[in-house]
Scaffold this active site. Structure first.
Site, PDB file in Angstrom:
ATOM      1  N   ASP A  90      36.415  34.154  22.630  1.00 30.61           N
ATOM      2  CA  ASP A  90      35.895  33.905  24.087  1.00 30.61           C
ATOM      3  C   ASP A  90      35.926  32.467  24.477  1.00 30.61           C
ATOM      4  OD1 ASP A  90      34.640  34.211  26.405  1.00 30.61           O
ATOM      5  OD2 ASP A  90      33.229  35.583  25.589  1.00 30.61           O
ATOM      6  N   TYR A 179      33.482  34.744  43.519  1.00 27.24           N
ATOM      7  CA  TYR A 179      34.640  34.589  42.929  1.00 27.24           C
ATOM      8  C   TYR A 179      35.519  33.744  43.682  1.00 27.24           C
ATOM      9  CZ  TYR A 179      39.616  35.649  41.532  1.00 27.24           C
ATOM     10  OH  TYR A 179      40.948  35.764  41.363  1.00 27.24           O
ATOM     11  N   ALA A 181      34.731  31.446  45.918  1.00 27.89           N
ATOM     12  CA  ALA A 181      34.161  29.987  45.834  1.00 27.89           C
ATOM     13  C   ALA A 181      34.618  29.493  44.559  1.00 27.89           C
ATOM     14  CB  ALA A 181      32.662  30.119  45.887  1.00 27.89           C
ATOM     15  N   LYS A 183      37.159  30.015  42.840  1.00 29.01           N
ATOM     16  CA  LYS A 183      38.752  29.623  42.797  1.00 29.01           C
ATOM     17  C   LYS A 183      38.903  28.544  43.717  1.00 29.01           C
ATOM     18  CE  LYS A 183      40.710  32.778  39.918  1.00 29.01           C
ATOM     19  NZ  LYS A 183      41.104  32.101  38.486  1.00 29.01           N
TER      20      LYS A 183
HETATM   21  N1  LIG Z   1      47.144  39.435  38.875  1.00 25.24           N
HETATM   22  C1  LIG Z   1      46.823  38.906  40.022  1.00 25.24           C
HETATM   23  O1  LIG Z   1      47.486  39.181  41.238  1.00 25.24           O
HETATM   24  C2  LIG Z   1      46.244  37.690  40.137  1.00 25.24           C
HETATM   25  C3  LIG Z   1      45.672  37.218  41.611  1.00 25.24           C
HETATM   26  C4  LIG Z   1      45.122  36.168  41.723  1.00 25.24           C
HETATM   27  C5  LIG Z   1      44.542  35.274  40.918  1.00 25.24           C
HETATM   28  N2  LIG Z   1      45.004  35.808  39.415  1.00 25.24           N
HETATM   29  C6  LIG Z   1      44.203  34.847  38.626  1.00 25.24           C
HETATM   30  O2  LIG Z   1      45.547  34.762  37.588  1.00 25.24           O
HETATM   31  C7  LIG Z   1      44.794  34.638  35.977  1.00 25.24           C
HETATM   32  C8  LIG Z   1      45.331  35.596  35.261  1.00 25.24           C
HETATM   33  O3  LIG Z   1      45.271  36.703  35.796  1.00 25.24           O
HETATM   34  P1  LIG Z   1      45.801  38.326  35.136  1.00 25.24           P
HETATM   35  O4  LIG Z   1      45.801  39.464  36.322  1.00 25.24           O
HETATM   36  O5  LIG Z   1      46.848  37.943  34.509  1.00 25.24           O
HETATM   37  O6  LIG Z   1      44.489  38.576  34.234  1.00 25.24           O
HETATM   38  P2  LIG Z   1      44.375  39.790  33.267  1.00 25.24           P
HETATM   39  O7  LIG Z   1      42.889  40.095  33.095  1.00 25.24           O
HETATM   40  O8  LIG Z   1      45.464  40.953  33.413  1.00 25.24           O
HETATM   41  O9  LIG Z   1      44.667  39.028  31.758  1.00 25.24           O
HETATM   42  C9  LIG Z   1      43.912  37.992  31.393  1.00 25.24           C
HETATM   43  C10 LIG Z   1      43.968  37.825  29.842  1.00 25.24           C
HETATM   44  O10 LIG Z   1      43.088  36.901  29.575  1.00 25.24           O
HETATM   45  C11 LIG Z   1      42.253  37.231  28.394  1.00 25.24           C
HETATM   46  N3  LIG Z   1      40.853  37.114  28.588  1.00 25.24           N
HETATM   47  C12 LIG Z   1      39.874  37.244  29.517  1.00 25.24           C
HETATM   48  N4  LIG Z   1      38.711  36.993  29.244  1.00 25.24           N
HETATM   49  C13 LIG Z   1      38.979  36.062  28.379  1.00 25.24           C
HETATM   50  C14 LIG Z   1      38.039  35.192  27.691  1.00 25.24           C
HETATM   51  N5  LIG Z   1      36.768  35.312  28.168  1.00 25.24           N
HETATM   52  N6  LIG Z   1      38.319  34.372  26.621  1.00 25.24           N
HETATM   53  C15 LIG Z   1      39.678  34.478  26.229  1.00 25.24           C
HETATM   54  N7  LIG Z   1      40.682  35.289  26.809  1.00 25.24           N
HETATM   55  C16 LIG Z   1      40.199  36.021  27.904  1.00 25.24           C
HETATM   56  C17 LIG Z   1      42.415  38.916  28.449  1.00 25.24           C
HETATM   57  O11 LIG Z   1      42.293  39.295  27.283  1.00 25.24           O
HETATM   58  C18 LIG Z   1      43.919  39.071  28.897  1.00 25.24           C
HETATM   59  O12 LIG Z   1      44.913  38.735  27.743  1.00 25.24           O
HETATM   60  C19 LIG Z   1      43.208  34.905  36.430  1.00 25.24           C
HETATM   61  O13 LIG Z   1      42.764  33.440  36.368  1.00 25.24           O
HETATM   62  C20 LIG Z   1      43.098  35.385  37.631  1.00 25.24           C
HETATM   63  O14 LIG Z   1      42.077  35.121  38.328  1.00 25.24           O
HETATM   64  C21 LIG Z   1      45.586  36.933  39.271  1.00 25.24           C
END
Ligand SMILES: NC(=O)c1ccc[n+]([C@@H]2O[C@H](COP(=O)([O-])OP(=O)(O)OC[C@H]3O[C@@H](n4cnc5c(N)ncnc54)[C@H](O)[C@@H]3O)[C@@H](O)[C@H]2O)c1
Length: 294
Positions: A90, A179, A181, A183
């Site tokens: 984590d 969230y 805020a 980001k």
């Molecule tokens: N998917 C989108 O459209 C989108 C939109 C806006 C912002 N984001 C941002 O992009 C980033 C990635 O998003 P995503 O959609 O790929 O997320 P996701 O949840 O699909 O994947 C996240 C990955 O991080 C790992 N993870 C989660 N919590 C963890 C922790 N505490 N410690 C270690 N690993 C951890 C998960 O196991 C997973 O492999 C994030 O910061 C998210 O806020 C994504």
């Protein structure tokens, strides 16, 4: 692969994965470079891991999900011939960050990717414990991991950092104010830190995704079948995002091609933030007035 679930409808095109940029044979773009990616096991992080490995980086992949981490590491190794190092745990836990810095050594690049908009809900009924959880998942570890890797980058006189923020850090997100805020805080941290550490040859940028098909935001799974063929018209770029779109954006931001780019947030959103407040009425017209949508 996009999780397109609709039989009988044309499958939308996907970008080339792991990267649209051909690999330089003999001397890949990031040969001899080490890149740390948090949350690299799935979703956007996995797209970034695969793209960086494809271009020759030794990736150190940190994820809470051991199975996802190993699966992505295996895929990247198969594609690129270099096996990413996996650190399971984590990222909110300082002991895991210490383990990560130990495993990676003096990293050239850092991608702070972990973040989550869940749980969502009205601010009116939110509790301080929810805000703390959102803080720890979206901002605190970004500060801690950056603080852990920065000194060695400064000592060496070079480094590249990319933080994953969101278009929701640039516009309001009803039902997810805290969230949004945090980001927004990531965007300002990126700009402020870039100004501070440019003198050490370190560049700091951010990527702001939207509408990308990942385990956290399974776009296709959340799209009713009757609207599936509308996606190409709703999103200016004509499709939902793919983790590989972000992989290539990060390749650009960490490479010499972006050597004069720092402190910026690159929207990788298919154009959704290009004209917020404008809604499509039909194939030709948009409106910013309350009108019946057809
Ligand atoms: N998917 C989108 O459209 C989108 C939109 C806006 C912002 N984001 C941002 O992009 C980033 C990635 O998003 P995503 O959609 O790929 O997320 P996701 O949840 O699909 O994947 C996240 C990955 O991080 C790992 N993870 C989660 N919590 C963890 C922790 N505490 N410690 C270690 N690993 C951890 C998960 O196991 C997973 O492999 C994030 O910061 C998210 O806020 C994504």
């Amino acid at each position: 692969m996009t999780s397109f679930p609709f039989e009988g409808l044309p499958v939308p095109p996907e970008p080339p994965a792991p990267s649209a940029l051909p690999r330089v044979v003999g001397r890949p773009l990031f040969a001899g470079r080490t890149a740390v990616v948090t949350g690299g096991g799935a979703g956007i992080g996995a797209g970034i891991v695969r793209a960086l490995a494809w271009h020759g980086a030794q990736v150190v992949l940190a994820d809470i999900d051991a199975e996802a981490a190993r699966r992505t590491a295996g895929q990247a190794a198969e594609e690129s011939g270099v096996e990413p190092v996996v650190v399971v745990g984590d990222i909110r836990d300082p002991a895991r960050i210490a383990e990560l810095t130990e495993a990676a050594g003096p990293a050239d690049f850092l991608v702070n990717n972990v973040g989550d908009h869940r749980p969502a809900g009205p601010f009116l009924t939110s509790a301080e414990a929810d805000w703390q959880q959102t803080y720890e998942l979206n901002l605190l570890h970004v500060l801690r991991v950056t603080r852990a890797f920065l000194p060695k980058m400064a000592e060496r006189g070079s480094g590249g950092i990319v933080n994953l923020t969101s278009v929701e850090g640039m516009r309001g997100i009803p039902g997810n104010a805290v969230y949004g805020a945090f980001k927004a805080a990531v965007i300002n941290f990126t700009a402020s830190l870039a100004a501070e550490v440019g003198q050490y040859g370190i560049r700091v940028n951010a990527v702001a995704p939207d509408l990308t098909d990942t385990p956290q935001t399974p776009m296709w799974a959340g799209t009713p079948a009757k609207y599936a063929d509308q996606v190409g018209r709703w999103v200016p770029a004509g499709r939902y995002g793919h983790p590989a779109d972000h992989g290539d954006a990060v390749v650009f931001l960490l490479s010499e091609q972006s050597r004069f780019v720092t402190g910026t947030t690159l929207r990788v959103d298919g154009g959704t933030l290009a004209a917020p407040g404008w809604f499509r009425r039909d194939e030709r017209r948009f409106t910013n007035m309350p009108r019946p949508l057809r």
